[in-house]
Design a protein around this motif. Structure first.
Motif, short mmCIF file in Angstrom:
data_model
loop_
_atom_site.label_atom_id
_atom_site.label_comp_id
_atom_site.label_asym_id
_atom_site.label_seq_id
_atom_site.Cartn_x
_atom_site.Cartn_y
_atom_site.Cartn_z
N ALA A 163 -40.14 16.05 -17.27
CA ALA A 163 -38.98 15.44 -16.63
C ALA A 163 -37.84 15.26 -17.63
O ALA A 163 -36.67 15.29 -17.26
CB ALA A 163 -39.36 14.11 -16.01
N SER A 164 -38.18 15.08 -18.91
CA SER A 164 -37.12 14.88 -19.90
C SER A 164 -36.35 16.16 -20.19
O SER A 164 -35.25 16.11 -20.72
CB SER A 164 -37.72 14.34 -21.20
N SER A 165 -36.92 17.32 -19.85
CA SER A 165 -36.20 18.56 -20.10
C SER A 165 -35.23 18.88 -18.98
O SER A 165 -34.39 19.75 -19.11
CB SER A 165 -37.18 19.72 -20.30
N ARG A 166 -35.36 18.20 -17.85
CA ARG A 166 -34.37 18.34 -16.78
C ARG A 166 -33.44 17.14 -16.86
O ARG A 166 -33.74 16.13 -17.43
CB ARG A 166 -35.06 18.33 -15.42
N GLY A 167 -32.31 17.27 -16.28
CA GLY A 167 -31.39 16.14 -16.32
C GLY A 167 -30.10 16.48 -15.65
O GLY A 167 -30.00 17.43 -14.90
N ARG A 168 -29.11 15.69 -15.97
CA ARG A 168 -27.81 15.93 -15.36
C ARG A 168 -27.13 17.10 -16.07
O ARG A 168 -27.45 17.46 -17.17
CB ARG A 168 -26.96 14.68 -15.42
N MET A 169 -26.17 17.65 -15.38
CA MET A 169 -25.46 18.81 -15.92
C MET A 169 -24.36 18.36 -16.87
O MET A 169 -23.78 17.29 -16.69
CB MET A 169 -24.85 19.61 -14.79
N PRO A 170 -24.07 19.17 -17.88
CA PRO A 170 -22.94 18.86 -18.75
C PRO A 170 -21.62 18.84 -17.96
O PRO A 170 -21.52 19.44 -16.90
CB PRO A 170 -22.94 20.03 -19.75
N ALA A 171 -20.66 18.15 -18.50
CA ALA A 171 -19.36 18.03 -17.84
C ALA A 171 -18.77 19.40 -17.54
O ALA A 171 -18.80 20.30 -18.37
CB ALA A 171 -18.41 17.24 -18.72
N GLY A 172 -18.28 19.56 -16.32
CA GLY A 172 -17.62 20.80 -15.92
C GLY A 172 -18.54 21.82 -15.28
O GLY A 172 -18.07 22.77 -14.68
N TRP A 173 -19.85 21.64 -15.41
CA TRP A 173 -20.77 22.62 -14.84
C TRP A 173 -20.96 22.44 -13.34
O TRP A 173 -21.40 23.36 -12.66
CB TRP A 173 -22.13 22.54 -15.53
N ASP A 174 -20.64 21.30 -12.81
CA ASP A 174 -20.87 21.05 -11.39
C ASP A 174 -19.68 21.44 -10.52
O ASP A 174 -19.68 21.22 -9.32
CB ASP A 174 -21.22 19.58 -11.16
N VAL A 175 -18.69 22.10 -11.09
CA VAL A 175 -17.46 22.43 -10.36
C VAL A 175 -17.69 23.53 -9.33
O VAL A 175 -17.29 23.39 -8.18
CB VAL A 175 -16.35 22.86 -11.35
N ASP A 176 -18.33 24.62 -9.70
CA ASP A 176 -18.45 25.78 -8.82
C ASP A 176 -19.86 25.96 -8.27
O ASP A 176 -20.33 27.09 -8.15
CB ASP A 176 -18.05 27.05 -9.58
N LEU A 177 -20.54 24.90 -7.90
CA LEU A 177 -21.89 25.03 -7.40
C LEU A 177 -21.87 25.34 -5.90
O LEU A 177 -21.51 24.52 -5.09
CB LEU A 177 -22.68 23.74 -7.65
N SER A 178 -22.26 26.54 -5.57
CA SER A 178 -22.27 27.00 -4.19
C SER A 178 -23.48 26.42 -3.46
O SER A 178 -24.55 26.26 -4.03
CB SER A 178 -22.34 28.53 -4.16
N GLU A 179 -23.32 26.16 -2.18
CA GLU A 179 -24.42 25.66 -1.35
C GLU A 179 -25.41 26.76 -1.02
O GLU A 179 -26.48 26.50 -0.48
CB GLU A 179 -23.87 25.04 -0.06
N ASP A 180 -25.06 28.03 -1.32
CA ASP A 180 -25.95 29.16 -1.03
C ASP A 180 -27.05 29.31 -2.07
O ASP A 180 -27.94 30.14 -1.91
CB ASP A 180 -25.15 30.46 -0.97
N TYR A 181 -26.98 28.54 -3.16
CA TYR A 181 -27.92 28.67 -4.27
C TYR A 181 -28.65 27.37 -4.55
O TYR A 181 -28.14 26.29 -4.28
CB TYR A 181 -27.19 29.08 -5.56
N GLU A 182 -29.84 27.50 -5.13
CA GLU A 182 -30.54 26.37 -5.73
C GLU A 182 -30.12 26.36 -7.20
O GLU A 182 -30.03 27.41 -7.82
CB GLU A 182 -32.06 26.57 -5.67
N TRP A 183 -29.89 25.18 -7.75
CA TRP A 183 -29.42 25.06 -9.13
C TRP A 183 -30.40 24.21 -9.92
O TRP A 183 -30.85 23.18 -9.44
CB TRP A 183 -28.04 24.40 -9.17
N VAL A 184 -30.70 24.63 -11.16
CA VAL A 184 -31.60 23.88 -12.02
C VAL A 184 -31.00 23.79 -13.42
O VAL A 184 -30.87 24.81 -14.10
CB VAL A 184 -32.99 24.54 -12.11
N PRO A 185 -30.62 22.57 -13.85
CA PRO A 185 -30.20 22.41 -15.25
C PRO A 185 -31.43 22.16 -16.11
O PRO A 185 -32.32 21.39 -15.75
CB PRO A 185 -29.30 21.17 -15.20
#
Length: 85
Positions: free
Chosen positions: A3-25
């Motif tokens: 769980a510690s290797s997952r987390g929130r995204m760095p600043a600016g990475w959440d701008v272009d996240l399409s709903e058509d994809y699954e995203w994993v930081p």
């Protein structure tokens, strides 16, 4: 992957996240070499359908990685299981 290797995204990475994809930081610790990281991410791409979207390397050697894959129309019963890196 812990769980510690997952987390929130760095600043600016959440701008272009399409709903058509699954995203994993992901966070790769500094002791993971570039070759090892490349191999692990290639395996995820080949067998689980993830593709590398962004990579950020920090001065301490830590890497932040953003993976994505197309959402499936069929509900996956294991959707909560994220890639094991």
């Amino acid at each position: 992957m812990t769980a510690s290797s997952r987390g929130r995204m760095p600043a600016g990475w959440d701008v272009d996240l399409s709903e058509d994809y699954e995203w994993v930081p992901l966070r790769l610790p500094p002791d993971v070499t570039r070759l090892t990281a490349s191999t692990r991410l290639s395996i995820e791409a080949e067998y689980r359908g993830w593709e590398l979207t962004k990579v950020r390397l920090y001065t301490d050697g830590t890497r932040r990685v953003l993976l994505r894959r197309k959402k499936s129309r069929v509900q996956n019963p294991h959707a909560d299981n994220l890639p094991e890196l």
